[in-house]
Design an enzyme around this catalytic site. Structure first.
Site, PDB file in Angstrom:
ATOM      1  N   ASP A  22      51.479  51.602  94.959  1.00 51.04           N
ATOM      2  CA  ASP A  22      50.177  51.214  94.403  1.00 51.04           C
ATOM      3  C   ASP A  22      49.764  49.841  94.936  1.00 51.04           C
ATOM      4  O   ASP A  22      50.617  49.004  95.239  1.00 51.04           O
ATOM      5  CB  ASP A  22      50.285  51.189  92.873  1.00 51.04           C
ATOM      6  CG  ASP A  22      48.926  51.224  92.201  1.00 51.04           C
ATOM      7  OD1 ASP A  22      47.915  51.439  92.900  1.00 51.04           O
ATOM      8  OD2 ASP A  22      48.863  51.036  90.974  1.00 51.04           O
ATOM      9  N   HIS A  39      45.346  51.266 103.091  1.00 52.57           N
ATOM     10  CA  HIS A  39      46.131  52.500 103.266  1.00 52.57           C
ATOM     11  C   HIS A  39      46.838  52.481 104.626  1.00 52.57           C
ATOM     12  O   HIS A  39      47.984  52.900 104.738  1.00 52.57           O
ATOM     13  CB  HIS A  39      45.245  53.734 103.141  1.00 52.57           C
ATOM     14  CG  HIS A  39      44.577  53.867 101.796  1.00 52.57           C
ATOM     15  ND1 HIS A  39      45.276  53.717 100.618  1.00 52.57           N
ATOM     16  CD2 HIS A  39      43.300  54.134 101.429  1.00 52.57           C
ATOM     17  CE1 HIS A  39      44.446  53.877  99.592  1.00 52.57           C
ATOM     18  NE2 HIS A  39      43.238  54.127 100.061  1.00 52.57           N
ATOM     19  N   LEU A 133      68.533  61.880 105.017  1.00 49.90           N
ATOM     20  CA  LEU A 133      67.578  61.692 103.911  1.00 49.90           C
ATOM     21  C   LEU A 133      66.580  62.850 103.811  1.00 49.90           C
ATOM     22  O   LEU A 133      66.079  63.330 104.821  1.00 49.90           O
ATOM     23  CB  LEU A 133      66.806  60.383 104.172  1.00 49.90           C
ATOM     24  CG  LEU A 133      65.649  60.075 103.223  1.00 49.90           C
ATOM     25  CD1 LEU A 133      66.176  59.611 101.865  1.00 49.90           C
ATOM     26  CD2 LEU A 133      64.735  58.985 103.817  1.00 49.90           C
TER      27      LEU A 133
END
Ligand code: FPP
Length: 247
Positions: A22, A39, A133
């Site tokens: 955020d 972004h 991962l």
């Protein structure tokens, strides 16, 4: 003096870290830039944190990239975010391959534009054999959507006689969520100082440790990520038991 990375105990790594990224918009505004630049800078953080998580040996990293509610943002921002997501996936697939990272998605992919959906499906297929991962992108995701969808699918199975009310337990619910097969997060990180869960993994976060930081996502560094993990490692997880029982 030990570096932050050296302070991380390998034996007590969170298996699954979830992040609410955020603060992109506020970061951009502070620099006098349009939100989309926030972004774009956020993508760099995604790259750095994914690489750091893979290197540490974290098994699952879930990132809240686009919520069901984000569809209500101005059209230019939604379009810009979709383009950024698609371009990033195309550009970063070789990095995922080099780092042995497997891509997964959770959420209502049917709402994504066709070209975006295809790109994600391609990348998931290409990276399916990777054993390091698992990077889980939450796309058009919200917990209330997911829980409603789960109830609907269970009801359908029951109507066909394949499930009975007595047979439904917690593992049945988990198996019908979009996160089926993914272990629950051990640690949730939220950046930008907001103290909310915002419709994210409500079922799955039941026993997660929560970590909030004022850092905005574009400025969240690998050192900040290590700090969150060290903080997690100093918590006592009791899962409803007493301190004596768990020690
Ligand atoms: C929250 O900041 C961030 C988002 C809604 C999108 C997150 C997307 C990225 C970091 C880019 C792409 C990600 C990947 C996985 C390639 P905000 O816009 O709500 O910020 P604000 O609260 O300051 O307005």
């Amino acid at each position: 003096m030990q570096s932050l990375k050296q302070q991380i105990a390998q034996a007590n790594l969170p298996k699954h870290i979830a992040i609410i990224m955020d603060g992109n918009g506020r970061w951009a505004k502070r620099q006098g830039l349009a939100r989309v630049f926030g972004h774009k800078q956020g993508v760099q953080t995604v790259h750095n944190i994914t690489e750091a998580a893979a290197e540490l040996g974290i098994r699952y990293l879930t990132l809240y990239a686009f919520s069901t509610e984000n569809w209500n943002r101005p059209k230019e921002e939604v379009d810009a975010l979709m383009t950024l997501l698609v371009d990033t996936i195309a550009l970063e697939t070789p990095t995922l391959m080099n780092n042995n990272v497997r891509l997964l998605t959770i959420g209502d992919l049917s709402r994504l534009p066709e070209n975006a959906r295809r790109k994600f499906i391609d990348c998931i297929a290409q990276t399916a054999g990777n054993t390091g991962l698992s990077l889980v992108l939450a796309l058009s995701y919200s917990s209330r959507w997911e829980i409603t969808d789960m109830a609907r699918r269970i009801a359908r199975e029951a109507a066909k006689g394949r499930l009975t009310a007595e047979n439904i337990d917690e593992s049945t619910v988990s198996a019908y969520l979009t996160t089926a097969g993914i272990p629950d997060p051990d640690l949730l990180i939220r950046t930008s100082g907001e103290l909310r869960i915002s419709n994210f993994l409500l079922w799955q976060l039941a026993y997660a440790e929560l970590y909030f930081t004022d850092r905005l996502w574009p400025e969240f560094s690998v050192e900040d990520f290590y700090t969150a993990i060290i903080d997690y490692q100093h918590r006592e997880r009791r899962f409803g038991k007493t301190s004596e029982q768990v020690n």
